[in-house]
Design a protein around this motif. Structure first.
Motif, PDB file in Angstrom:
ATOM      1  N   VAL A 207       3.325  -4.246  -1.375  1.00 46.39           N
ATOM      2  CA  VAL A 207       2.149  -4.460  -0.519  1.00 46.39           C
ATOM      3  C   VAL A 207       2.012  -3.317   0.506  1.00 46.39           C
ATOM      4  CG1 VAL A 207       1.071  -6.035   1.146  1.00 46.39           C
ATOM      5  CG2 VAL A 207       2.189  -6.934  -0.879  1.00 46.39           C
TER       6      VAL A 207
ATOM      7  N   ALA B 106      -1.436  -1.756  -0.146  1.00 46.56           N
ATOM      8  CA  ALA B 106      -2.219  -2.285   0.984  1.00 46.56           C
ATOM      9  C   ALA B 106      -3.141  -3.437   0.572  1.00 46.56           C
ATOM     10  CB  ALA B 106      -3.004  -1.175   1.678  1.00 46.56           C
ATOM     11  N   ASP B 107      -2.711  -4.202  -0.395  1.00 45.36           N
ATOM     12  CA  ASP B 107      -3.397  -5.436  -0.802  1.00 45.36           C
ATOM     13  C   ASP B 107      -2.356  -6.388  -1.384  1.00 45.36           C
ATOM     14  OD1 ASP B 107      -6.194  -5.461  -0.222  1.00 45.36           O
ATOM     15  OD2 ASP B 107      -6.405  -3.745  -1.558  1.00 45.36           O
ATOM     16  N   LYS B 108      -2.788  -7.652  -1.592  1.00 43.07           N
ATOM     17  CA  LYS B 108      -1.837  -8.644  -2.127  1.00 43.07           C
ATOM     18  C   LYS B 108      -2.069  -8.782  -3.627  1.00 43.07           C
ATOM     19  CE  LYS B 108      -1.397 -12.596   0.254  1.00 43.07           C
ATOM     20  NZ  LYS B 108      -0.082 -12.704   0.872  1.00 43.07           N
ATOM     21  N   PRO B 109      -1.058  -8.506  -4.446  1.00 43.50           N
ATOM     22  CA  PRO B 109      -1.260  -8.654  -5.892  1.00 43.50           C
ATOM     23  C   PRO B 109      -1.259 -10.124  -6.310  1.00 43.50           C
ATOM     24  CG  PRO B 109       0.946  -7.857  -5.436  1.00 43.50           C
ATOM     25  CD  PRO B 109       0.275  -8.025  -4.109  1.00 43.50           C
ATOM     26  N   VAL B 110      -2.283 -10.543  -7.049  1.00 44.70           N
ATOM     27  CA  VAL B 110      -2.419 -11.946  -7.447  1.00 44.70           C
ATOM     28  C   VAL B 110      -1.227 -12.399  -8.300  1.00 44.70           C
ATOM     29  CG1 VAL B 110      -3.791 -11.605  -9.562  1.00 44.70           C
ATOM     30  CG2 VAL B 110      -4.127 -13.652  -8.210  1.00 44.70           C
TER      31      VAL B 110
END
Lengths: 197, 73
Positions: free
Chosen positions: A23, A27-31
């Protein structure tokens, strides 16, 4: 057979660092991470279900740990593929490869080959230890990512940001020089032809 | 080394100590402050498989396939 304390120790010591690396980079949340955590949670809920037998509790904890182990390994694999994609964009672009990295092209290429080789070694260890110890490959993937980090650090973000405008300026200069050379060559040819006539 | 609780990127990039983080939620909060925005949930690109014929859209991921393709396995 893992117990509930082992499970959460693994979560804190391996899962959380793997998640923070992934993350922190994308810089994002992996599903995918969320799906595995949800699956692990379902097994933990069954462990705490008063209607489950001791055997079922043990099975559920084991399954929950399988999900956490999988998501830990997958986090590093996703991180590696993300890094590879970013590095490839530099490698495949002549201009960016020449002007946007703070490392010689040769050194960058050798490091990239090492980056891929380290991932291949980790992947081989992983496939050979399926069902035995899937975490054997963890250090290998971390090693590959460490090399990837050196490659990413060598990319100059400012030069990369300005690469499009820099490339445009270079193209304009090149076109102007070609135009001048053509013009001079044209005049020279005309003079030669006039003299010959 | 398993159990050493170290990161490869996070601590160096953000100047943080991973030992101070016990949950993914704490990591999210920390990164969101650094980024100045909320993290969005994203599907890791290029590795989504959709199962046809399901009542609900079903998505699973095949990171291994993607990795093997890049590694030429």
């Amino acid at each position: 057979m893992p117990d509930i304390d082992d499970l959460f120790k693994f979560y804190r010591e391996e899962c959380v660092p793997a998640y923070s690396d992934l993350v922190g980079y994308i810089a994002d949340k992996p599903v995918q991470f969320l799906i595995e955590i949800e699956n692990a949670f379902a097994h933990v809920a069954q462990f705490h279900n008063p209607e489950t037998t001791p055997e079922e509790k043990a099975t559920n904890i084991s399954k929950a740990k399988d999900h956490l182990m999988r998501v830990t390994l997958d986090s590093y694999k996703m991180l590696w593929t993300e890094m590879e994609s970013d590095i490839s964009q530099i490698l495949e672009d002549d201009f960016k490869r020449k002007y946007c990295i703070n490392m010689s092209q040769g050194e960058f290429l050798v490091k990239y080959q090492n980056f891929k080789k380290a991932a291949q070694v980790a992947r081989n260890i992983e496939t050979q230890s399926i069902g035995i110890d899937p975490l054997k490959a963890l250090d290998g993937y971390k090693e590959a990512i460490e090399i990837g980090r050196e490659l990413i650090d060598a990319i100059d973000p400012e030069k990369l940001e300005n690469s499009k405008s820099d490339l445009r300026v270079i193209s304009l200069k090149r076109n102007a020089i070609e135009l001048i050379i053509s013009f001079v060559a044209g005049i020279f040819s005309s003079v030669v032809i006039i003299k010959l006539l | 080394m398993i159990g050493s609780k170290k990161t490869v990127i996070f601590e160096k990039k953000y100047g943080a100590d991973i030992k101070k983080f016990s949950t993914t939620e704490q990591v999210d909060e920390f990164i969101e402050v650094k980024l100045g925005r909320k993290l969005k949930v994203k599907v890791h690109e290029g590795n989504v498989v959709t199962r046809r014929g399901s009542i609900f859209p079903f998505k699973s991921y095949e990171i291994d396939k993607k990795l093997d393709k890049i590694l030429g396995r």
